[in-house]
Every structure is written in structure tokens, then in C-alpha cells.
Design a protein around this motif. Sequence first.
Motif, PDB file in Angstrom:
ATOM      1  N   SER A  60      -9.010   2.111 -10.544  1.00 47.96           N
ATOM      2  CA  SER A  60      -9.583   0.756 -10.158  1.00 47.96           C
ATOM      3  C   SER A  60      -9.000  -0.318 -10.198  1.00 47.96           C
ATOM      4  CB  SER A  60     -10.900   0.859 -11.098  1.00 47.96           C
ATOM      5  OG  SER A  60     -10.526   0.515 -12.368  1.00 47.96           O
ATOM      6  N   SER A  62      -6.794  -3.359  -9.076  1.00 50.55           N
ATOM      7  CA  SER A  62      -6.853  -4.002  -7.746  1.00 50.55           C
ATOM      8  C   SER A  62      -6.080  -5.276  -7.507  1.00 50.55           C
ATOM      9  CB  SER A  62      -8.287  -4.399  -7.472  1.00 50.55           C
ATOM     10  OG  SER A  62      -8.666  -5.732  -8.330  1.00 50.55           O
ATOM     11  N   ARG A 151      -2.800  -0.734  -1.924  1.00 54.19           N
ATOM     12  CA  ARG A 151      -3.940  -1.583  -2.097  1.00 54.19           C
ATOM     13  C   ARG A 151      -3.637  -2.692  -3.314  1.00 54.19           C
ATOM     14  NH1 ARG A 151      -8.917  -1.592  -5.308  1.00 54.19           N
ATOM     15  NH2 ARG A 151      -8.461   0.298  -6.343  1.00 54.19           N
TER      16      ARG A 151
END
Length: 302
Positions: A60, A62, A151
Motif C-alpha cells: 500500500s 504510494s 506506482r
Amino acid sequence: LWRLKRQLSTFKQITSLIDKTKQLILYGPPGTGKTWMARNYVKIMADNEEKCEFVTFHPSYSYEEFIEGLKPKTNEEGKIYYEVEDGLFKRICKEAYNAILAEARIEKRWEKNIPELNKSDVEKIKSLIREDKAPRFYLVIDEINRGDISRIFGELITLLEADKRLFSENEIIARLPYSKENFGVPPNLYILATMNTADRSIALVDLALRRRFGFIELMPDYDILENELINNNNVTDEAKQVCKLAIEVLRNINQRIIQLYDRDHQIGHSYLLKLKGKKNRQEVLEELKDIWYHKIIPLLQE
């Protein structure tokens, strides 16, 4: 002395490669000392802790945490508003860049945008870099393959390349999406990452990442175990016999794993290093039982 020589040998290998690539990944099965090696290398090579940052990637994690993103704030009236906040990577890039300016005795600083420098200042900085006198900053990324690299880095992964960094031949300065500020990666920032191959082999790592990072493999090292557990005058002969058997069992298990599965899922030597400091046979057996049933067997079951 033996451990120091071995450690210096690995450090020399890391330094040789990271100086060329600017970023490096230590990879191998769990328990082979990747994180330990990265942390200790940075501790020795950096002048002080303020020039080091440590982060663990996870699924998770980012771009907003790593580079920059909008973060909610509350004003005096209790109303929520959003403000662009620098992430870890952007902060250490600024610190590394400003350290070069300070070393070159240039008063300007990178606060919002990269400051414009005249030709003489640029030449002074390039001279510092050529002579390897720029202060070194390090970012340690643990478990880099557990995060979504594309990402997290976004379009900035191109800027990591040695010849694309600030003051380099093919310097690239990007415009960030949230703050609209100019951004580049300074040449004195080095990234040292770790990768557990039991989670994902190098073949499955994003090609963009593989092309921009150097790689050093760390595999189970039985010599370390023999020197730490058996060649130890503070341990009884009976305890040494148990340690010797444990090392041989680990070696045989890993050979079977290679034959039946692959070399990336072997069991690292650091699991048995917990036997160090156990002076008699009973202490070694108790610790070995705990290692075997609560560490090694779960890995084999998985």
C-alpha cells in the motif's frame, strides 16, 4: 578479525558497484543478512545519521508518501483543507542537493524549486563531484520488491540513472504533478535496497527497475556459521557438536530445496546465528528447538 575481513570484502563490492550505478539491490533468500548488510554499510559510509533514511516498502506504499502528495490539514476554525507535502524521497533529495551547495560555499538553497545557478557555481559543483568530495547521502529501501515500484516512483524512475541526475551529462529536470515544482535527483544520493527472492525472483521484477539498479546476490553462508558457532573457544565441545550437526542439516535442507523447488527459497544462515552465545549443550538444544519449530518448519511448510 575473520568477520571484519569478510564484511569489508562485501562492502568493497557494494562500493564498487554503487559508485557506478548510484543504486543497488542486495537480493537473496530470507535470512541471508541483506538488511543487516545494508544498514551497517550505510552506518559506516555516511558521516552521520542525518545523511541516511530508511524505509520499508509494502503493497500500500504510494507515490504520495514517497515523492509528494496532498495531505489533509485543519485550520483554526476546524475546517479541513489540503496541502502539498513532501515525501521521504523528495526530502532527502533536497537535503543532498543543499549539502552540495553548502560544500561549494554557494548560499542558494533548494526550498520550493531547484535554484538557478550561474556557470561558475555549476563548474564548482561539477568539480566537487569529479573529485568525489560531495557529501554522500543514503536511502535504504528494505523489501523493495514488496511495493509497486512503477506506482511509487512514477515518471521519476528515469531520473535515477547516473547520467540523468542533476549536474550530469544528460541531466533531466521533471515537473511534479502536485506542487508543479521542478525536480531532479542529485548525484550524491545513493540508494541501497534489499529484495527477498522468496517473494519474487529477479526475473519477475519490473524491467525498468532491473535496468537502473545494480544487483549483488547474498546466499546462505555456512562459513559464517562455522566460524561463529564452532570456532569459538567459549563454547563446550558438546555444544559445538550440536551446532555442527545443525549446520549440516541446514546445508542438506537447502540442497533439497534447490533440487525440488529453486535456489531462491533456501533458508538463510542468520536463523542459526541465534545459537551464538549459548555456551553449553542444553542451552544450544533449547534455542535450536525454538529456531526449528517456530522459524524453519513454518518456512518449509510455506
